[in-house]
Design an enzyme around this catalytic site. Structure first.
Site, PDB file in Angstrom:
ATOM      1  N   GLU A  19     -15.705 -11.049   5.741  1.00  0.00           N
ATOM      2  CA  GLU A  19     -16.031  -9.652   5.228  1.00  0.00           C
ATOM      3  C   GLU A  19     -14.658  -9.056   5.068  1.00  0.00           C
ATOM      4  O   GLU A  19     -13.772  -8.956   6.180  1.00  0.00           O
ATOM      5  CB  GLU A  19     -16.976  -9.141   6.791  1.00  0.00           C
ATOM      6  CG  GLU A  19     -17.692  -7.419   6.544  1.00  0.00           C
ATOM      7  CD  GLU A  19     -17.935  -7.249   7.376  1.00  0.00           C
ATOM      8  OE1 GLU A  19     -18.401  -7.192   8.159  1.00  0.00           O
ATOM      9  OE2 GLU A  19     -18.602  -5.876   6.839  1.00  0.00           O
ATOM     10  N   ARG A  49     -14.456 -20.975  17.789  1.00  0.00           N
ATOM     11  CA  ARG A  49     -14.022 -20.419  17.131  1.00  0.00           C
ATOM     12  C   ARG A  49     -12.350 -20.258  18.091  1.00  0.00           C
ATOM     13  O   ARG A  49     -12.246 -20.932  19.175  1.00  0.00           O
ATOM     14  CB  ARG A  49     -13.958 -18.622  16.829  1.00  0.00           C
ATOM     15  CG  ARG A  49     -14.074 -18.002  18.551  1.00  0.00           C
ATOM     16  CD  ARG A  49     -15.380 -16.565  18.819  1.00  0.00           C
ATOM     17  NE  ARG A  49     -14.410 -15.414  17.566  1.00  0.00           N
ATOM     18  CZ  ARG A  49     -14.804 -15.220  16.731  1.00  0.00           C
ATOM     19  NH1 ARG A  49     -16.310 -14.835  17.446  1.00  0.00           N
ATOM     20  NH2 ARG A  49     -14.870 -14.280  15.647  1.00  0.00           N
ATOM     21  N   LYS A  78     -12.330  -7.920  16.101  1.00  0.00           N
ATOM     22  CA  LYS A  78     -11.577  -6.618  15.071  1.00  0.00           C
ATOM     23  C   LYS A  78     -12.120  -5.855  15.353  1.00  0.00           C
ATOM     24  O   LYS A  78     -10.913  -4.766  15.137  1.00  0.00           O
ATOM     25  CB  LYS A  78     -12.733  -7.642  13.453  1.00  0.00           C
ATOM     26  CG  LYS A  78     -11.975  -8.092  12.660  1.00  0.00           C
ATOM     27  CD  LYS A  78     -12.594  -7.812  11.383  1.00  0.00           C
ATOM     28  CE  LYS A  78     -12.765  -9.143  10.737  1.00  0.00           C
ATOM     29  NZ  LYS A  78     -13.364  -9.242   9.487  1.00  0.00           N
TER      30      LYS A  78
END
Length: 787
Positions: A46, A273, A283
């Site tokens: 994104e 992850r 983020k």
RNA sequence: UGGGGCGUCGUCAAGUGGUAAGACACGGGAUUUUGGUUCCCGCAUUCGCAGGUUCGAAUCCUGCCGCCCCAACCA
């Protein structure tokens, strides 16, 4: 000079290594079953922030898979939320992926390009009665969703007619409503144990301008609806994402199936992850660091962003090696940041020329060096073990600077460097001896007075004298001033996001120390982005933004490994422990539903079904089974009936063991009522095994056949030649063969590695095709080996 | 009415009933004009714990324990 040392042969390292992880196994299986013609993966960021090292893992995985299977990998921007996304991020992401060394060719896509198709699919869902427009408020929606332990409630708008839904949805698109007035939801199941399946939102109204589509849309698809469609539209075969999306997979499949995609269609697979200690990876937190000015920007060399690592001086090769090293699995883990550092050292070792730079200068006067002498010494750019050519002249002088840390008035034990009355070699220079220390009024050492030995030019030792230490230096007259930025880890604790309080409380105040250094003159012509090893100190890079010939600026990429100062290493709490402890604190008092165990489920089944309850009692009293066995056998009617049929006319105990331990393992979730054989046939198989007609592994082989095709156990034994081999003569030959074929292991066994007994038994049983009787084989092997 | 996942060395991680791979870290030694590099050697009798099945279990069965994810009109 003798012939140059040949470069180390990499053959040993490279030959076997094609890491096989669970995703590769899935792809191998899918390819073998011919589910897909080509492997197509995608990296779907994104555009709402910069990429970090965690994304690098995903990029390496997705692009690496495509490359190794001869498929393709798409770069696709998942731009379905106009309020958070910006063109700046789109640009930075592309440049980061490219810098890492990956190429998406013509496969650059944007989710926003599919908005019309997604809209059309939504209309289809509405027409099929599988989606509806809901007009509950945000709060009402949340209330209706229920909780982890309670089912949700259906919205009063759930029963709107198709016509009304169609009309409303079209008006949503036309912009007739304000944000939040209506949403489009899938009509699935408000009582689903998976919260995501409780009529998930498909579309919401967002009256905002999109960075690509502008004002063409005011409704935007939600992730769960959009992402799978993006994959399907692009014919992705393997949609790889991280573990937190495991719950979303059910919805992923629902959407694709209900808009009409059939196999072959994309399937989602999840991996863990990347977490690294001593940093943060979300983020949101990275954005906070940038916005609040704790770092200079997304590309601050202390940031775990790709841009930050690049500016720090990391190479794409090092990052890719790191991605290979950490592997791909499903375990939540925290990787030691030392691994990343190892990778960059390992890479830079053979590509960074060696130069000398003094970070914290101490003046040294060589009092016996001729005042008018000016000489240049030849210094190789490479150490003896890096097979590269090249050198530069380094000026020498009467006044030089050395590292302040390389002198000690009172040296600790094991000191190799300079001290009063001691000798040290100047790299590529001379052996010097210190005889006096000059201090200022404050007692601070300001100068060392030393003598040099002219016979040791170039560092030679013609008299065979042993000089332990070699230190770096720069000649004072020609020294070049440079700004050197010494970077260290951003946080002082291994798990900054888990520790109590704000994660920013753990920021390392010494994560950046700027010093004015004196570097050798050859560095005056350094190019921005060039890597160097400052000997004995670390790897450095000429900063790609601020470095100029007039004002050299070097960033420390990583220190050299240092086995001298390392012995002062701290206690080091590992990150996983820290996280766990912090989480435990946070969770105190928060009610958590507890999962029902299989045992509880079986107990409930018995409560609901008196027949099962009766069987549970009967198996114990009449069959003499243990409570445990009786319990396992009475979780559902089919299994209880199967067992009871099998036990009919046989000893119940072994039958119970075979059912629980062997049969259950084979059938997994398949109800036993679906089996192509009945309890009686199963009992006859057990009898064969008990009588020794077939060995245990032989019986399991028979069961395999029965599971597939049914059949009579005795017939299968005969047809497959599975009768137990009990003839000692035949067995002994097999044993002798196995021993002869593995002389090394025979030797190791005799040295005491008795665990190898199982190995030999396995070999013999395999050689017999599974029919050898294990007990006899074991006895024979042992006797033969011990003889 | 909860559901979905995961537990193998200090840290990652192979392993899919038959000898517990490998890497980083760590310890020791050799080579070294970088206390770097390189090279050797060592480093899990045991796989979260406990029972069971089996000649044989990290792997199969059962129970227990621990950890992660899900109740945004984020992705």
């Amino acid at each position: 000079m003798s012939t140059p040392t040949p470069p180390p042969t990499p053959a040993k390292k490279d030959e076997s290594r094609q890491a096989t992880h669970f995703i590769r196994q899935i792809i191998d299986r899918d390819l073998a079953e011919q589910r897909y013609d080509v492997v197509a993966t995608r990296f779907p960021p994104e555009p709402n922030g910069y990429l970090h090292i965690g994304h690098a893992k995903s990029i390496c995985l997705n692009f690496g898979l495509a490359e190794s299977y001869g498929g393709r990998c798409h770069l696709r921007f998942d731009d379905t939320n106009p309020t958070k996304e910006e063109q700046e991020y789109v640009d930075s992401i592309q440049s980061d992926v490219r810098w890492l060394g990956f190429d998406w060719g013509e496969h650059l896509y944007f989710a926003s390009d599919y908005f019309q198709q997604m809209y059309d699919f939504a209309v289809k869902l509405i027409k099929d009665g599988k989606a509806y427009v809901d007009s509950l408020s945000k709060e009402e929606l949340r209330e209706h969703r229920g909780s982890l332990t309670e089912p949700g409630r259906e919205s009063p708008y759930r029963s709107r007619s198709v016509e009304e839904n169609l009309d409303l949805f079209e008006r949503m698109r036309k912009g007739e409503f304000a944000d939040g007035e209506h949403v489009l939801r899938a009509k699935i199941d408000m009582a689903s144990p998976n919260m995501l399946m409780r009529d998930p939102l498909l579309y919401r109204i967002v009256n905002a301008s999109h960075h690509r589509t502008g004002d063409a849309w005011c409704i935007y698809p939600m992730y769960d609806y959009a992402h799978c469609l993006e994959d399907a539209i692009e014919h992705i075969s393997h949609s790889i994402c991280t573990l937190e999306f495991e719950n979303n997979r059910e919805l992923y499949d629902w959407v694709l199936e209900n808009v009409g995609y059939t196999e072959p269609r994309p399937h989602q697979h999840e991996f863990a992850r990347l977490n690294l200690d001593y940093t943060v990876m979300s983020k949101r937190k990275l954005l906070t660091l940038v916005k609040e000015g704790h770092v200079s920007g997304w590309d601050d060399p202390r940031m775990p962003t790709i841009a930050g690592l690049r500016r720090r001086g990391y190479t794409p090769e090092a990052i890719r090696a790191f991605a290979d090293m950490i592997g791909v699995a499903k375990t939540n883990s925290v990787v030691d940041i030392g691994k990343l550092e190892y990778c960059v050292r390992d890479d830079l070792n053979h590509r960074a020329p060696r130069v000398m730079a003094v970070l914290n200068p101490l003046k040294v006067t060589l009092t016996n060096y001729p005042l008018d002498l000016s000489e240049k010494l030849d210094a190789s750019y490479w150490p003896h073990d890096v097979p590269k050519e090249g050198s530069r002249p380094v000026p020498f002088a009467r006044t030089i600077y050395i590292e302040r840390d390389d002198f000690a008035e009172v040296p600790p034990k094991g000191w190799h460097r300079l001290t009063v009355g001691g000798e040290v070699r100047l790299r590529y220079g001379y052996v010097i001896r210190c005889y006096d220390v000059v201090k200022d009024a404050a007692g601070e050492i300001v100068e060392l007075r030393c003598s040099y030995d002219p016979a040791t030019r170039g560092g030679a030792s013609p008299d065979g004298r042993k000089v332990k230490g070699t230190i770096h230096w720069v000649a004072a007259p020609q020294a070049v001033r440079a700004e050197v930025r010494l970077y260290d880890r951003l946080f002082t604790v291994p798990a900054p996001d888990a520790a109590e309080g704000d994660f920013k409380d753990n920021l390392n105040p010494e994560s950046l120390v700027v010093v004015e250094a004196l570097v050798e003159p050859s560095l005056g012509s350094a190019q921005a982005g060039a890597h160097y090893q400052f000997e004995r100190q670390g790897y450095f890079v000429a900063d790609i933004v601020d470095h100029t010939p007039e004002r050299p600026v070097f960033n420390r990429v990583v220190t050299l490994k240092d086995s001298w100062t390392r012995k002062t290493a701290g206690p080091a709490v590992d990150a996983a422990t820290a996280r766990r402890e912090a989480k435990a604190k946070k969770d105190q008092g928060r009610p958590r539903p507890t999962k029902l165990s299989p045992a509880q489920l079986r107990a409930k089944a018995r409560e609901a079904d008196p027949q099962l309850a009766a069987a549970f009692a009967r198996f114990q009293t009449e069959h003499g089974l243990s409570e445990d066995d009786a319990d396992v056998l009475t979780g559902d009617t089919a299994l209880a009936a199967f067992y009871e049929a099998a036990a009919e006319g046989h000893a119940p105990e072994p039958v119970a063991k075979w059912v629980t331990n062997v049969l259950l393992a084979e059938v997994k979730d398949r109800p036993v009522s679906d089996l192509p054989f009945d309890g009686a046939a199963f009992a006859r198989l057990i009898e064969l095994a008990d009588a020794g007609t077939v060995s245990t592994p032989g019986a399991k082989a028979v069961l395999e056949v029965m599971l597939k095709d049914g059949g009579e156990p005795a017939d299968i034994v005969k047809a497959r030649g599975l009768e137990a081999v009990t003839d000692d003569g035949a067995l002994q030959r097999l044993v002798d063969d196995a021993l002869a074929a593995n002389p090394d292991n025979v030797a190791r066994y005799k040295e005491g590695k008795t665990a190898l007994l199982g190995f030999f038994v396995g070999q013999v049983i395999r050689a017999s095709g599974g029919s050898a009787d294990p007990t006899r084989v074991k006895a024979l092997v042992k006797a033969t080996l011990d003889a």
